[in-house]
Design an enzyme around this catalytic site. Sequence first.
Site, PDB file in Angstrom:
ATOM      1  N   THR A   1     -44.439 -43.513 -69.096  1.00  0.00           N
ATOM      2  CA  THR A   1     -45.766 -43.911 -69.526  1.00  0.00           C
ATOM      3  C   THR A   1     -46.338 -45.121 -68.814  1.00  0.00           C
ATOM      4  O   THR A   1     -45.643 -46.003 -68.332  1.00  0.00           O
ATOM      5  CB  THR A   1     -45.851 -44.058 -71.057  1.00  0.00           C
ATOM      6  OG1 THR A   1     -46.969 -43.332 -71.516  1.00  0.00           O
ATOM      7  CG2 THR A   1     -45.934 -45.460 -71.542  1.00  0.00           C
TER       8      THR A   1
ATOM      9  N   GLY B   1     -51.961 -49.405 -77.485  1.00  0.00           N
ATOM     10  CA  GLY B   1     -51.199 -48.565 -76.573  1.00  0.00           C
ATOM     11  C   GLY B   1     -49.798 -49.123 -76.481  1.00  0.00           C
ATOM     12  O   GLY B   1     -49.606 -50.330 -76.555  1.00  0.00           O
TER      13      GLY B   1
ATOM     14  N   SER C   1     -44.095 -48.104 -66.910  1.00  0.00           N
ATOM     15  CA  SER C   1     -43.507 -47.843 -65.601  1.00  0.00           C
ATOM     16  C   SER C   1     -44.512 -47.953 -64.455  1.00  0.00           C
ATOM     17  O   SER C   1     -44.198 -48.468 -63.397  1.00  0.00           O
ATOM     18  CB  SER C   1     -42.864 -46.457 -65.580  1.00  0.00           C
ATOM     19  OG  SER C   1     -41.828 -46.378 -66.519  1.00  0.00           O
TER      20      SER C   1
ATOM     21  N   LYS D   1     -49.600 -42.011 -76.512  1.00  0.00           N
ATOM     22  CA  LYS D   1     -49.153 -43.384 -76.704  1.00  0.00           C
ATOM     23  C   LYS D   1     -50.306 -44.374 -76.791  1.00  0.00           C
ATOM     24  O   LYS D   1     -50.119 -45.562 -76.605  1.00  0.00           O
ATOM     25  CB  LYS D   1     -48.180 -43.764 -75.593  1.00  0.00           C
ATOM     26  CG  LYS D   1     -46.896 -42.936 -75.682  1.00  0.00           C
ATOM     27  CD  LYS D   1     -45.801 -43.489 -74.845  1.00  0.00           C
ATOM     28  CE  LYS D   1     -44.524 -42.703 -75.068  1.00  0.00           C
ATOM     29  NZ  LYS D   1     -43.415 -43.298 -74.332  1.00  0.00           N
TER      30      LYS D   1
END
Length: 188
Positions: free
Chosen positions: A12, A61, A140, A44
């Site tokens: 994500t 988020g 990421s 998310k």
Amino acid sequence: MAEDRFPGWHGTTILAVRRGGEVVVAGDGQVSLGQTVIKGGARKVRRLSPGGAQGREVVCGFAGSTADAFTLLERLEKKLEAAPGQLARACVDLAKDWRMDKYLRNLEAMLIVTDGRDLFVLTGAGDVLEPEHDVAAIGSGGNYALAAARGLMETDLPAEEIARRAMAIAASICVYTNGNLTVERITA
């Protein structure tokens, strides 16, 4: 995430852009295990219920462990109920608990939260960061999305378009980010 506890888990990218009286929070849906995509459509980015009678709606988020993030979101909602309309106070109180509580200290997640006025990044290290340049990113592919969005802030594009373009750039660079977006908008 701690590589020794969750080896190979990635996933994500969450990006928030503030411009023109609104904040847009965008998140991709990818969760990967090593070189395998486990899920491509995880959601998310979410709206939290307003905190009390004077509370403002909050968009959040999260990146990291989903179960850990849900635990933190529940705690944040309780903090917002205790301090209606005071997102900064609720975030600081959550960060204190997260840092000091033996159970919470082990949670592996990061949050971006906004009520349209304030925008914060919360970490398990006790940080409540107000981002510079009206852009925040985690996950990421967060650094790719952050760099792209900051570059796009030099244009006249609206917040949502900046977020969508920046996330597309991140998805084209980061193998742990996809183009399956969830986008929430909130005004000040």
